[in-house]
Design a protein around this motif. Structure first.
Motif, PDB file in Angstrom:
ATOM      1  N   ALA A  77     -28.726 -12.895  27.535  1.00  9.95           N
ATOM      2  CA  ALA A  77     -29.263 -12.275  28.376  1.00  9.95           C
ATOM      3  C   ALA A  77     -29.694 -11.285  27.167  1.00  9.95           C
ATOM      4  O   ALA A  77     -31.281 -10.911  27.987  1.00  9.95           O
ATOM      5  CB  ALA A  77     -27.650 -11.406  29.076  1.00  9.95           C
ATOM      6  N   THR A  78     -29.205 -10.561  26.265  1.00  6.84           N
ATOM      7  CA  THR A  78     -29.915  -9.889  25.173  1.00  6.84           C
ATOM      8  C   THR A  78     -31.023 -10.671  25.171  1.00  6.84           C
ATOM      9  O   THR A  78     -32.316  -9.297  24.751  1.00  6.84           O
ATOM     10  CB  THR A  78     -28.938  -9.041  24.337  1.00  6.84           C
ATOM     11  OG1 THR A  78     -27.894  -8.874  24.917  1.00  6.84           O
ATOM     12  CG2 THR A  78     -29.826  -8.334  23.685  1.00  6.84           C
ATOM     13  N   THR A  79     -31.606 -11.417  24.847  1.00  4.25           N
ATOM     14  CA  THR A  79     -32.515 -11.986  23.962  1.00  4.25           C
ATOM     15  C   THR A  79     -33.656 -12.581  24.412  1.00  4.25           C
ATOM     16  O   THR A  79     -34.680 -11.873  25.004  1.00  4.25           O
ATOM     17  CB  THR A  79     -32.169 -13.711  23.534  1.00  4.25           C
ATOM     18  OG1 THR A  79     -31.579 -13.899  22.552  1.00  4.25           O
ATOM     19  CG2 THR A  79     -33.612 -14.099  23.455  1.00  4.25           C
ATOM     20  N   LYS A  80     -33.177 -12.634  26.645  1.00  3.35           N
ATOM     21  CA  LYS A  80     -34.618 -12.534  27.173  1.00  3.35           C
ATOM     22  C   LYS A  80     -34.633 -11.457  27.742  1.00  3.35           C
ATOM     23  O   LYS A  80     -35.263 -11.260  28.584  1.00  3.35           O
ATOM     24  CB  LYS A  80     -33.383 -13.082  28.732  1.00  3.35           C
ATOM     25  CG  LYS A  80     -33.345 -14.382  28.253  1.00  3.35           C
ATOM     26  CD  LYS A  80     -32.839 -15.160  29.721  1.00  3.35           C
ATOM     27  CE  LYS A  80     -32.473 -17.080  28.751  1.00  3.35           C
ATOM     28  NZ  LYS A  80     -32.333 -17.513  29.952  1.00  3.35           N
ATOM     29  N   GLU A  81     -33.624  -9.903  27.340  1.00  2.00           N
ATOM     30  CA  GLU A  81     -34.203  -8.420  27.516  1.00  2.00           C
ATOM     31  C   GLU A  81     -34.095  -8.835  29.167  1.00  2.00           C
ATOM     32  O   GLU A  81     -34.577  -7.404  30.000  1.00  2.00           O
ATOM     33  CB  GLU A  81     -35.653  -8.539  27.676  1.00  2.00           C
ATOM     34  CG  GLU A  81     -36.293  -7.998  25.666  1.00  2.00           C
ATOM     35  CD  GLU A  81     -36.774  -7.806  25.674  1.00  2.00           C
ATOM     36  OE1 GLU A  81     -38.124  -7.519  26.234  1.00  2.00           O
ATOM     37  OE2 GLU A  81     -37.193  -7.806  24.076  1.00  2.00           O
ATOM     38  N   LEU A  82     -33.054  -8.587  29.442  1.00  2.00           N
ATOM     39  CA  LEU A  82     -32.308  -8.902  31.208  1.00  2.00           C
ATOM     40  C   LEU A  82     -31.765  -7.727  31.514  1.00  2.00           C
ATOM     41  O   LEU A  82     -30.987  -7.154  30.274  1.00  2.00           O
ATOM     42  CB  LEU A  82     -31.398 -10.298  31.446  1.00  2.00           C
ATOM     43  CG  LEU A  82     -32.251 -11.286  31.598  1.00  2.00           C
ATOM     44  CD1 LEU A  82     -31.104 -12.801  31.758  1.00  2.00           C
ATOM     45  CD2 LEU A  82     -33.939 -11.363  32.602  1.00  2.00           C
ATOM     46  N   LYS A  88     -26.752  -8.559  35.277  1.00  4.13           N
ATOM     47  CA  LYS A  88     -25.545  -9.152  36.452  1.00  4.13           C
ATOM     48  C   LYS A  88     -25.338 -10.622  36.963  1.00  4.13           C
ATOM     49  O   LYS A  88     -24.359 -10.940  36.328  1.00  4.13           O
ATOM     50  CB  LYS A  88     -25.005  -8.411  37.137  1.00  4.13           C
ATOM     51  CG  LYS A  88     -25.176  -6.803  36.780  1.00  4.13           C
ATOM     52  CD  LYS A  88     -24.781  -5.771  37.839  1.00  4.13           C
ATOM     53  CE  LYS A  88     -23.956  -4.398  36.990  1.00  4.13           C
ATOM     54  NZ  LYS A  88     -24.236  -3.300  39.171  1.00  4.13           N
ATOM     55  N   ALA A  89     -26.161 -11.037  37.392  1.00  2.00           N
ATOM     56  CA  ALA A  89     -26.323 -12.192  38.290  1.00  2.00           C
ATOM     57  C   ALA A  89     -26.607 -13.179  36.936  1.00  2.00           C
ATOM     58  O   ALA A  89     -26.052 -14.525  37.192  1.00  2.00           O
ATOM     59  CB  ALA A  89     -27.926 -12.186  38.916  1.00  2.00           C
ATOM     60  N   PHE A  90     -27.007 -12.721  35.822  1.00  2.00           N
ATOM     61  CA  PHE A  90     -27.536 -13.948  34.636  1.00  2.00           C
ATOM     62  C   PHE A  90     -25.902 -14.320  33.647  1.00  2.00           C
ATOM     63  O   PHE A  90     -25.694 -15.597  33.561  1.00  2.00           O
ATOM     64  CB  PHE A  90     -28.357 -13.523  33.404  1.00  2.00           C
ATOM     65  CG  PHE A  90     -28.441 -14.680  32.757  1.00  2.00           C
ATOM     66  CD1 PHE A  90     -29.007 -15.848  32.873  1.00  2.00           C
ATOM     67  CD2 PHE A  90     -27.848 -13.935  31.217  1.00  2.00           C
ATOM     68  CE1 PHE A  90     -28.942 -16.638  31.642  1.00  2.00           C
ATOM     69  CE2 PHE A  90     -27.548 -14.907  30.419  1.00  2.00           C
ATOM     70  CZ  PHE A  90     -28.165 -16.605  30.262  1.00  2.00           C
ATOM     71  N   MET A  91     -25.121 -13.177  34.271  1.00  3.46           N
ATOM     72  CA  MET A  91     -23.650 -13.173  33.289  1.00  3.46           C
ATOM     73  C   MET A  91     -22.674 -14.003  34.351  1.00  3.46           C
ATOM     74  O   MET A  91     -22.146 -14.613  33.374  1.00  3.46           O
ATOM     75  CB  MET A  91     -23.442 -11.460  33.076  1.00  3.46           C
ATOM     76  CG  MET A  91     -23.943 -11.002  31.987  1.00  3.46           C
ATOM     77  SD  MET A  91     -23.620 -11.719  30.440  1.00  3.46           S
ATOM     78  CE  MET A  91     -22.298 -11.325  29.727  1.00  3.46           C
ATOM     79  N   SER A  92     -23.041 -13.627  35.506  1.00  6.09           N
ATOM     80  CA  SER A  92     -22.591 -14.119  36.189  1.00  6.09           C
ATOM     81  C   SER A  92     -22.258 -15.709  36.398  1.00  6.09           C
ATOM     82  O   SER A  92     -21.422 -16.030  36.057  1.00  6.09           O
ATOM     83  CB  SER A  92     -22.146 -13.650  37.769  1.00  6.09           C
ATOM     84  OG  SER A  92     -21.229 -14.413  38.384  1.00  6.09           O
ATOM     85  N   ASN A  93     -23.970 -15.957  36.178  1.00  7.05           N
ATOM     86  CA  ASN A  93     -23.714 -17.671  36.595  1.00  7.05           C
ATOM     87  C   ASN A  93     -23.099 -18.473  35.225  1.00  7.05           C
ATOM     88  O   ASN A  93     -22.851 -19.215  34.666  1.00  7.05           O
ATOM     89  CB  ASN A  93     -25.528 -17.737  36.262  1.00  7.05           C
ATOM     90  CG  ASN A  93     -26.018 -18.580  37.437  1.00  7.05           C
ATOM     91  OD1 ASN A  93     -25.113 -19.168  38.224  1.00  7.05           O
ATOM     92  ND2 ASN A  93     -26.758 -18.965  37.817  1.00  7.05           N
ATOM     93  N   CYS A  94     -23.899 -17.595  33.732  1.00  6.37           N
ATOM     94  CA  CYS A  94     -23.299 -18.007  32.276  1.00  6.37           C
ATOM     95  C   CYS A  94     -22.379 -18.189  32.825  1.00  6.37           C
ATOM     96  O   CYS A  94     -21.688 -19.566  31.894  1.00  6.37           O
ATOM     97  CB  CYS A  94     -24.113 -17.110  31.656  1.00  6.37           C
ATOM     98  SG  CYS A  94     -24.160 -17.832  29.968  1.00  6.37           S
ATOM     99  N   LEU A  95     -21.242 -17.448  32.668  1.00  5.96           N
ATOM    100  CA  LEU A  95     -19.279 -17.327  32.460  1.00  5.96           C
ATOM    101  C   LEU A  95     -19.070 -18.680  33.685  1.00  5.96           C
ATOM    102  O   LEU A  95     -18.026 -19.393  32.841  1.00  5.96           O
ATOM    103  CB  LEU A  95     -19.524 -16.224  32.790  1.00  5.96           C
ATOM    104  CG  LEU A  95     -19.841 -14.680  32.434  1.00  5.96           C
ATOM    105  CD1 LEU A  95     -19.028 -13.832  31.815  1.00  5.96           C
ATOM    106  CD2 LEU A  95     -18.826 -15.755  30.878  1.00  5.96           C
TER     107      LEU A  95
END
Length: 97
Positions: A77-82, A88-95
């Motif tokens: 998420a940090t690399t993608k500068e989200l 939040k959506a990315f983290m939820s999906n990723c986890l």
């Protein structure tokens, strides 16, 4: 007599475990100190090196799979500068994966 022996045995075991922990810490200190000397570090540089060196070995606890997953997802998420809701959506999906 048996009642007296059990506490003494427990006490001896406790001291032997503490002795092992102290020895491991002393070995770590010797190694870090030798490395700092080999690098000819002095003053604040030596203090910083010793601090980092001694902390490096204290990470003996392995991360749980959930912690590893969180670390990986957070880095992505940090690399993608989200930021914000996107993050939040990315983290939820990723986890969930």
């Amino acid at each position: 007599m048996t009642i007296v022996r059990i506490p003494l045995l427990a006490l001896a075991l406790l001291f032997s475990v503490q002795g092992f922990a102290a020895t491991a810490q002393q070995d770590k200190m010797k190694t870090c100190n030798a490395d700092a000397t080999a690098k000819a570090l002095k003053g604040d540089e030596r203090k910083a090196f010793m601090s980092t060196c001694l902390k490096a070995g204290s990470d003996t606890k392995a991360m749980t799979p959930q912690q590893e997953k969180m670390k990986t997802c957070n880095a992505a998420a940090t690399t993608k500068e989200l930021k914000g809701d996107e993050r939040k959506a990315f983290m939820s999906n990723c986890l969930k994966k």
